[in-house]
Enzyme design. Structure first.
Site, PDB file in Angstrom:
ATOM      1  N   GLY A  46     -11.894  15.093 -38.602  1.00 46.18           N
ATOM      2  CA  GLY A  46     -11.189  14.238 -37.661  1.00 46.18           C
ATOM      3  C   GLY A  46     -10.783  15.067 -36.457  1.00 46.18           C
ATOM      4  O   GLY A  46     -10.601  16.280 -36.567  1.00 46.18           O
ATOM      5  N   GLN A  51      -6.249  17.111 -28.835  1.00 44.31           N
ATOM      6  CA  GLN A  51      -6.721  18.390 -29.366  1.00 44.31           C
ATOM      7  C   GLN A  51      -7.789  19.026 -28.473  1.00 44.31           C
ATOM      8  O   GLN A  51      -8.120  20.195 -28.652  1.00 44.31           O
ATOM      9  CB  GLN A  51      -7.254  18.226 -30.787  1.00 44.31           C
ATOM     10  CG  GLN A  51      -6.150  17.915 -31.788  1.00 44.31           C
ATOM     11  CD  GLN A  51      -6.711  17.775 -33.179  1.00 44.31           C
ATOM     12  OE1 GLN A  51      -7.170  16.702 -33.570  1.00 44.31           O
ATOM     13  NE2 GLN A  51      -6.699  18.883 -33.917  1.00 44.31           N
ATOM     14  N   CYS A  94      -5.585  21.635 -40.114  1.00 40.13           N
ATOM     15  CA  CYS A  94      -5.693  21.079 -38.769  1.00 40.13           C
ATOM     16  C   CYS A  94      -6.509  22.035 -37.915  1.00 40.13           C
ATOM     17  O   CYS A  94      -6.249  23.244 -37.917  1.00 40.13           O
ATOM     18  CB  CYS A  94      -4.300  20.873 -38.168  1.00 40.13           C
ATOM     19  SG  CYS A  94      -4.325  20.178 -36.509  1.00 40.13           S
ATOM     20  N   LEU A  95      -7.481  21.492 -37.197  1.00 39.10           N
ATOM     21  CA  LEU A  95      -8.315  22.324 -36.333  1.00 39.10           C
ATOM     22  C   LEU A  95      -7.506  23.014 -35.238  1.00 39.10           C
ATOM     23  O   LEU A  95      -7.914  24.053 -34.735  1.00 39.10           O
ATOM     24  CB  LEU A  95      -9.440  21.488 -35.718  1.00 39.10           C
ATOM     25  CG  LEU A  95     -10.458  20.923 -36.715  1.00 39.10           C
ATOM     26  CD1 LEU A  95     -11.425  19.981 -36.009  1.00 39.10           C
ATOM     27  CD2 LEU A  95     -11.197  22.036 -37.436  1.00 39.10           C
ATOM     28  N   HIS A 136      -3.154  11.458 -40.082  1.00 29.87           N
ATOM     29  CA  HIS A 136      -3.045  12.774 -39.439  1.00 29.87           C
ATOM     30  C   HIS A 136      -3.465  12.687 -37.971  1.00 29.87           C
ATOM     31  O   HIS A 136      -2.762  13.177 -37.090  1.00 29.87           O
ATOM     32  CB  HIS A 136      -3.940  13.762 -40.201  1.00 29.87           C
ATOM     33  CG  HIS A 136      -4.020  15.129 -39.606  1.00 29.87           C
ATOM     34  ND1 HIS A 136      -3.451  16.223 -40.203  1.00 29.87           N
ATOM     35  CD2 HIS A 136      -4.629  15.586 -38.482  1.00 29.87           C
ATOM     36  CE1 HIS A 136      -3.691  17.297 -39.454  1.00 29.87           C
ATOM     37  NE2 HIS A 136      -4.414  16.933 -38.409  1.00 29.87           N
ATOM     38  N   GLU A 137      -4.597  12.022 -37.714  1.00 34.09           N
ATOM     39  CA  GLU A 137      -5.086  11.911 -36.332  1.00 34.09           C
ATOM     40  C   GLU A 137      -4.176  11.016 -35.497  1.00 34.09           C
ATOM     41  O   GLU A 137      -3.929  11.305 -34.325  1.00 34.09           O
ATOM     42  CB  GLU A 137      -6.533  11.418 -36.306  1.00 34.09           C
ATOM     43  CG  GLU A 137      -7.525  12.329 -37.016  1.00 34.09           C
ATOM     44  CD  GLU A 137      -7.454  13.796 -36.614  1.00 34.09           C
ATOM     45  OE1 GLU A 137      -7.116  14.106 -35.447  1.00 34.09           O
ATOM     46  OE2 GLU A 137      -7.742  14.653 -37.470  1.00 34.09           O
ATOM     47  N   HIS A 140      -1.343  12.943 -34.155  1.00 31.40           N
ATOM     48  CA  HIS A 140      -1.665  13.707 -32.944  1.00 31.40           C
ATOM     49  C   HIS A 140      -1.462  12.872 -31.681  1.00 31.40           C
ATOM     50  O   HIS A 140      -1.013  13.387 -30.658  1.00 31.40           O
ATOM     51  CB  HIS A 140      -3.108  14.216 -32.985  1.00 31.40           C
ATOM     52  CG  HIS A 140      -3.280  15.478 -33.756  1.00 31.40           C
ATOM     53  ND1 HIS A 140      -2.625  16.650 -33.442  1.00 31.40           N
ATOM     54  CD2 HIS A 140      -4.047  15.766 -34.838  1.00 31.40           C
ATOM     55  CE1 HIS A 140      -2.976  17.593 -34.296  1.00 31.40           C
ATOM     56  NE2 HIS A 140      -3.847  17.084 -35.151  1.00 31.40           N
TER      57      HIS A 140
END
Length: 167
Positions: A46, A51, A94-95, A136-137, A140
């Site tokens: 995701g 991000q 998380c990226l 989660h996304e 963000h």
């Protein structure tokens, strides 16, 4: 294929509440393609627009591609329209916060409504890992990161681990 640089914690883009997308069109489609290309290259499951430094309410997921079956979804102006009372705790990476995994308690099942690239409204229920991923996304897009789900003492340790993981 355009792979963009992923911003890392504590970049201020990760704290911003993103703006709604007024109209879908070529610019939003290009953003969605870049998000997918960047997510797959990372490799993640995701990725949200902030991000990559874009403050719009867009994110992408593909929770099955690592298992061999791609199923990308593009979410524009997503919102949760239903959530189970039952919750699950899952470790989330998380990226934007590489090397740090955080246990997060979330509803086990959520229903999300969003606009598709063609402008139509979509609605779908997600459970298990997919439910955690879309929540989660969505976090963000609201300026929330996984660290925000931790008690203060655990958050301090996680932030110290983040500082140690930064180049």
């Amino acid at each position: 294929m355009t792979v963009r640089q992923i911003v890392r914690w504590p970049d201020p883009h990760l704290r911003a509440v993103c703006d709604p997308v007024a109209v879908t069109g070529p610019e939003v489609a290009a953003l969605a393609r870049d998000l997918l290309d960047t997510m797959y290259a990372a490799p993640g499951r995701g990725l949200a627009a902030p991000q990559i430094g874009v403050l719009q309410r867009v994110f992408v997921t593909d929770t099955t591609w690592k298992d061999g079956t791609a199923s990308p979804i593009i979410f524009i102006n997503p919102r949760i329209t239903g959530a189970s009372e039952e919750t699950t705790v899952q470790a989330e990476g998380c990226l934007s916060i590489p090397g740090v995994s955080v246990d997060v308690r979330r509803p086990s099942t959520v229903t999300m409504t969003w606009t598709a690239l063609d402008g139509t409204e979509q609605s779908r229920s997600f459970s298990g890992f997919a439910a955690a991923c879309v929540q989660h996304e969505l976090d963000h897009l609201n300026g929330v990161v996984t660290l925000d789900h931790l008690p203060a003492d655990q958050r301090q340790k996680a932030e110290e681990a983040c500082a140690g993981a930064l180049p």
